[in-house]
Design an enzyme around this catalytic site. Sequence first.
Site, PDB file in Angstrom:
ATOM      1  N   HIS A 248       0.810  -1.085  -0.106  1.00 55.19           N
ATOM      2  CA  HIS A 248       0.002  -0.044  -0.040  1.00 55.19           C
ATOM      3  C   HIS A 248       0.851   1.231   0.070  1.00 55.19           C
ATOM      4  CE1 HIS A 248      -4.023  -1.750   1.670  1.00 55.19           C
ATOM      5  NE2 HIS A 248      -3.639  -2.635   0.820  1.00 55.19           N
TER       6      HIS A 248
ATOM      7  N   GLU B 180       0.994   4.117   1.892  1.00 55.29           N
ATOM      8  CA  GLU B 180       1.682   4.631   3.047  1.00 55.29           C
ATOM      9  C   GLU B 180       2.820   3.451   3.566  1.00 55.29           C
ATOM     10  OE1 GLU B 180      -2.796   5.308   3.540  1.00 55.29           O
ATOM     11  OE2 GLU B 180      -1.442   3.712   2.817  1.00 55.29           O
TER      12      GLU B 180
ATOM     13  N   CYS C 194      -5.745   2.067   5.656  1.00 58.46           N
ATOM     14  CA  CYS C 194      -6.611   0.930   5.871  1.00 58.46           C
ATOM     15  C   CYS C 194      -6.400   0.288   7.395  1.00 58.46           C
ATOM     16  CB  CYS C 194      -6.142  -0.282   4.707  1.00 58.46           C
ATOM     17  SG  CYS C 194      -4.307  -0.777   5.097  1.00 58.46           S
TER      18      CYS C 194
ATOM     19  N   CYS D 142      -2.092  -0.270   7.344  1.00 57.97           N
ATOM     20  CA  CYS D 142      -1.134   0.759   7.469  1.00 57.97           C
ATOM     21  C   CYS D 142      -1.729   1.666   8.566  1.00 57.97           C
ATOM     22  CB  CYS D 142      -1.605   1.487   5.957  1.00 57.97           C
ATOM     23  SG  CYS D 142      -1.142   1.027   4.611  1.00 57.97           S
TER      24      CYS D 142
END
Length: 153
Positions: free
Chosen positions: A58, A60, A85, A95
Amino acid sequence: MSNLTHDAKDLELMKMAITQANLSQPIESAYCVGAVLVAATGEILSTGFSRELPGNTHAEQCALDKLPDIAMAENSVCYTTMEPCSQRLSGNKPCVERLIEAKVSRVIMGVNEPPNFVDCSGADLLRQAGIEVLVVPGVEQECLKPNIHILNK
C-alpha cells in the site's frame, strides 16, 4: 465527520500524493493510493504509491518502507489520498498499525476509504492512538479518479 484543513501547504502536499496515486497500476482487487511522508521540519522524507514495492504493498507502507530508518517517521505527517486501511484482506499489516508504530503525529487524507472491500475504521483508530487526522476539502474527485475501475463496478 473529520476535521478539515484549509492550509495551502496541506493542499500542495495532497496534490503531490495525488500525483503518486496516479502512478499506481490499476487492479481489480485494490485501490490506487498515493502517500507523502513529511518531517516535522517540512522536509519531504519519502513518497509511495500502491503496489510500488513488491508484495501487494500500500502507499503508506511504501513511503515508510523506503525510509533508511523508521525512526525518521517519528512526529512526521503522512499525506494520503485515501484513509489508511484498518484491515487487509491479503493478511499484510494494516497501514494504520504501521503509522501508529512509526509514531507519526498527523495523517492528512483526501477521502475516506470507500466500502467496496472492507468497512474501514482507519481514521478512528488513528485518533484513538492520539494521532491527529485532517481532511483536505475539495480533492475528493481527484483522489477517487485513479479508482474509477473499482468504483464504477
